[in-house]
Design an enzyme around this catalytic site. Structure first.
Site, PDB file in Angstrom:
ATOM      1  N   TYR A 300      55.050 -18.995  16.613  1.00 34.02           N
ATOM      2  CA  TYR A 300      54.359 -17.700  16.687  1.00 34.02           C
ATOM      3  C   TYR A 300      53.369 -17.734  17.845  1.00 34.02           C
ATOM      4  O   TYR A 300      52.412 -18.503  17.844  1.00 34.02           O
ATOM      5  CB  TYR A 300      53.637 -17.432  15.367  1.00 34.02           C
ATOM      6  CG  TYR A 300      53.338 -15.976  15.142  1.00 34.02           C
ATOM      7  CD1 TYR A 300      54.248 -15.164  14.468  1.00 34.02           C
ATOM      8  CD2 TYR A 300      52.162 -15.398  15.606  1.00 34.02           C
ATOM      9  CE1 TYR A 300      53.985 -13.818  14.248  1.00 34.02           C
ATOM     10  CE2 TYR A 300      51.891 -14.055  15.389  1.00 34.02           C
ATOM     11  CZ  TYR A 300      52.809 -13.271  14.707  1.00 34.02           C
ATOM     12  OH  TYR A 300      52.535 -11.948  14.504  1.00 34.02           O
ATOM     13  N   TYR A 350      56.533  -8.071  20.742  1.00 33.30           N
ATOM     14  CA  TYR A 350      55.722  -8.432  19.581  1.00 33.30           C
ATOM     15  C   TYR A 350      56.263  -7.677  18.381  1.00 33.30           C
ATOM     16  O   TYR A 350      55.888  -6.535  18.135  1.00 33.30           O
ATOM     17  CB  TYR A 350      54.262  -8.076  19.868  1.00 33.30           C
ATOM     18  CG  TYR A 350      53.310  -8.212  18.691  1.00 33.30           C
ATOM     19  CD1 TYR A 350      52.939  -9.456  18.216  1.00 33.30           C
ATOM     20  CD2 TYR A 350      52.766  -7.084  18.091  1.00 33.30           C
ATOM     21  CE1 TYR A 350      52.053  -9.574  17.150  1.00 33.30           C
ATOM     22  CE2 TYR A 350      51.869  -7.190  17.033  1.00 33.30           C
ATOM     23  CZ  TYR A 350      51.518  -8.439  16.569  1.00 33.30           C
ATOM     24  OH  TYR A 350      50.630  -8.553  15.522  1.00 33.30           O
TER      25      TYR A 350
END
Lengths: 396, 322
Positions: A300, A350
């Protein structure tokens, strides 16, 4: 390590057999519901399944799309299982843990996982977000200790930890920059990435504007519109489907005693990610693997500084040495642990980490545009700085 | 707006880029009275400006010194648009006016960078020149589509020496078409800080600040201190607690200097600190009374509770010498 691997019963019982996504953009021009439907339909098509094959669903609490709406429109009959996971991008692994658990227990057989968001054209998280101001809302009770000072962007919250990491381990802005450069290098050769054909140099990183010192613009992921969906089913059913299954070998959610929602400022040390320190051994243990078995990772990367402690927590290098690991080129193209070959959230889009998990599946299948040779095991992580989770996918 | 229309507009304004216009003359020389008025209005007590004894003892200045940030004031035009005698009549913002005529009627200032080369003293006579140095491509932002336009202003004294410069970026944007029957938008109110929201677990903390005290929760069973407030002691699980009053002394554990986005009503850059209080708990706050870069881990700080707006008192921190 916490309890022995009591959840090992979910290990290698379920596999990701379908992935689907919309395009990633700054303005999708359609509702989040439509984005979700497009991605779910694409994932079902990819798996060679129909809406009527679904009997479970899992998503993010932050997702605005209801399961019943999706089920009806994709031609589904009934859901025996549905679940949501809280905490923004920290929810990226939770749905896979839930799906594998539900399938392993016999509760259901085929789970659709989805995340759709108009985060760029809609409510932008990076703009200084406002919540419901009812005292009944736990968000505003927590953030009341920060918002009155103007301390109200994710980049600024992350900056507190990034500054401590620099202070404790001698890391520099350039060390963060090398992460961004590696991600953008992969994005540059991925036609689905927002930054396709737009690699950056370390010098460009160093001269990019300061957002929240020490975070520069190029340390921050872009904000995006789009959707990603998955189909997870039993490994038995997966054998009869066309795609190489990405088997869920180990998966766990993780909250530590010091975990706070985006504001983990009160633990003895705030330079690491205690949630990943806590779950790494379990995830490896469930999968029966060690760091040396991992061929690539999708970590991440909402902000580049927090890729470094993830490399440490999962044992690819020692505490404080991730900066050297990255400097030696190990996470980049041709490195020994390529990270985020789709370009990551810094380079592709994103979508709350879900686009990274889709890339992990492509790497297992051998279909990534930046394919790593002989991929058998991929590590995936959900958001850092929040309640989170991690998983290992294995080639079935 | 179609691409050809954008191209036509850019064709009109592009030749005006880099055209330096001026002079725009001040109405009056720099005087002590104007400096006094500015300092009084701004609450600026720097002795350099008006304290003759201080200046004589510490500097080479011979007269009252103007705060550099008064720069723009000396050549400000009157309400009818006139500058001081001898000024050019040319509109420095012709580019913005053309954009306005072509539907880009909204304007906002988005950045203002100043560079100061020397102080002004009483008696100096100021004029300035203006140049539009850059127009961006058509950009899409939260307020609409438009162009970022950058102006360079050169502020000069009577010897034509530049004493200060400013780079000002405006966003000239397309305002949305009016909806028939739409209500007139309410005048924008002053934007305030987000007010803390209190519940039964936290009300004592915010009330303490309004009473001028920074309260730290203390478990009455095991005496462990905790912040932020919460109902249960994480050491011994007691729900019984009282509070101690913090000394407000501590040191910076970590920090960030926020530059972007600029969230109103805060001044930027905005330095946010995580303070290790002497009592052993941490608290987030703003660092005030310091230059933006002037902060480091371990820096000793002390608290001052300030009523930053009506009904909102916050514990702010400033550096202390040790």
């Amino acid at each position: 390590m916490s309890a022995p691997h009591s959840s090992a019963t979910l290990s290698r019982k379920a596999a990701i057999v379908g992935i689907g996504a919309t395009e990633f953009s700054k303005d999708s021009g359609r509702t989040e519901m439509q984005l979700a439907l497009e991605a779910v339909k694409a994932a079902l098509d990819d798996a060679g399944l129909k809406g009527s094959d679904i009997d479970g669903m899992s998503s993010f609490s932050m997702d605005h799309n209801w399961e019943n709406e999706i089920l009806r429109q994709v031609g589904g009959k009934e859901l025996k299982f549905f679940s949501r996971t809280e905490f923004g991008g920290g929810a990226a692994c939770g749905p896979f843990v839930h799906a594998a658990t539900a399938i392993a227990s016999g509760l259901c057989n085929t789970v659709v996982i989805y995340r759709a968001l108009n985060e760029r054209s809609g409510l932008r998280f990076g703009a200084g977000q406002l919540f419901n101001t009812s005292p009944l809302d736990p968000n505003i009770i927590n953030f009341s200790h920060y918002f009155p000072y103007g301390f109200m962007t994710p980049a600024a919250w992350i900056a507190f930890s990034a500054r401590r990491y620099m202070h404790e381990f001698g890391a520099t802005s350039e060390d963060f920059g090398r992460v961004a450069v590696a991600m953008r290098d992969f994005a540059a050769t991925n036609p689905n990435a927002f930054f396709y054909q737009k690699p950056i140099t370390l010098e460009q990183h160093q001269t990019s504007r300061m957002i929240a010192d020490p975070l520069r613009l190029l340390d921050c992921c872009q904000e995006s519109d789009g959707a990603v969906a998955f189909v997870v089913t039993s490994v038995e059913r997966a054998k009869h489907l066309a795609n190489i299954p990405a088997v869920i070998a180990g998966a766990r959610q993780s909250i530590a005693s010091t975990t706070r929602m985006m504001t983990p400022f009160y633990g003895e040390s705030i330079s690491g990610i205690p949630e990943f320190d806590a779950c790494a051994d379990d995830v490896y243990g469930m999968a029966g693997l060690s760091p040396a078995d991992i061929d690539m990772a999708c970590l991440y990367d909402h902000f580049s500084p927090w890729v470094l402690p993830q490399l440490e927590a999962f044992g690819f290098c020692k505490r404080g040495e991730a900066k050297d690991f990255v400097k030696d080129g190990h996470i980049g193209r041709g490195g020994k642990l390529p990270v985020n070959t789709h370009g990551g959230q810094l380079g592709e889009a994103y979508i709350h980490g879900m686009n990274g998990i889709a890339e992990a599946v492509r790497q297992i299948r051998g279909t990534s545009v930046n394919q790593v040779a002989n991929v058998n095991h991929v590590l995936i992580t959900a958001g850092a700085g929040v309640p989170t989770g991690a998983a290992i996918l294995a080639k079935g | 707006m179609s691409d050809p229309a954008v191209a036509a507009l850019l064709e009109l304004v592009t030749p005006l880029v880099n055209r330096r216009v001026g002079p725009y003359n001040g109405w009056n020389p720099v005087t002590r009275t104007q400096i006094w008025q500015w300092c009084m209005a701004m609450g600026d007590e720097n002795p350099l400006y008006l304290d003759d004894d201080y200046r004589a003892a510490n500097t080479d200045f011979t007269g009252a010194v103007a705060p550099p940030t008064m720069m723009q004031m000396w050549t400000m035009r009157a309400v009818n648009g006139d500058h001081g005698p001898g000024s050019t009549r040319q509109n420095p913002y012709e580019i913005l006016a053309i954009m306005e005529q072509h539907g880009f009627a909204g304007v906002m200032a988005v950045s203002y960078d100043q560079t100061f080369h020397r102080y002004l003293q009483e008696g100096d006579q100021v004029h300035h020149y203006s140049t539009i140095i850059k127009i961006s491509d058509l950009k899409t932002t939260g307020v609409g589509k438009g162009f970022f336009v950058t102006e360079k202003a050169e502020y000069m004294d009577q010897n034509n020496e530049v004493f200060a410069e400013a780079l000002i970026t405006y966003f000239q944007y397309q305002t949305p078409p009016k909806q028939p029957g739409a209500k007139k938008a309410a005048a924008p109110g002053k934007i305030n800080r987000v007010h803390p929201v209190e519940n039964q677990d936290t009300a004592h903390f915010w009330q303490g600040l309004r009473d001028g005290k920074l309260l730290i929760q203390r478990c009455t069973s095991c005496n462990t201190l905790r912040h932020p407030p919460q109902p249960m002691c994480e050491k011994c699980q007691s729900l019984q607690w009282d509070c101690i009053e913090s000394t407000g002394q501590g040191s910076v554990y970590t920090f960030t200097v926020m530059h972007y986005p600029e969230i109103p009503p805060f001044d930027y850059p905005n330095t946010i600190v995580l303070v290790d209080l002497q009592e052993g708990v941490r608290i987030v706050s703003q660092l005030i009374d310091t230059k933006p870069g002037d902060v480091h881990i371990g820096m000793p700080v002390a608290m001052q509770i300030k009523e930053v707006q009506d009904g909102m008192s916050l514990p702010l921190f400033r550096p202390v010498q040790k």
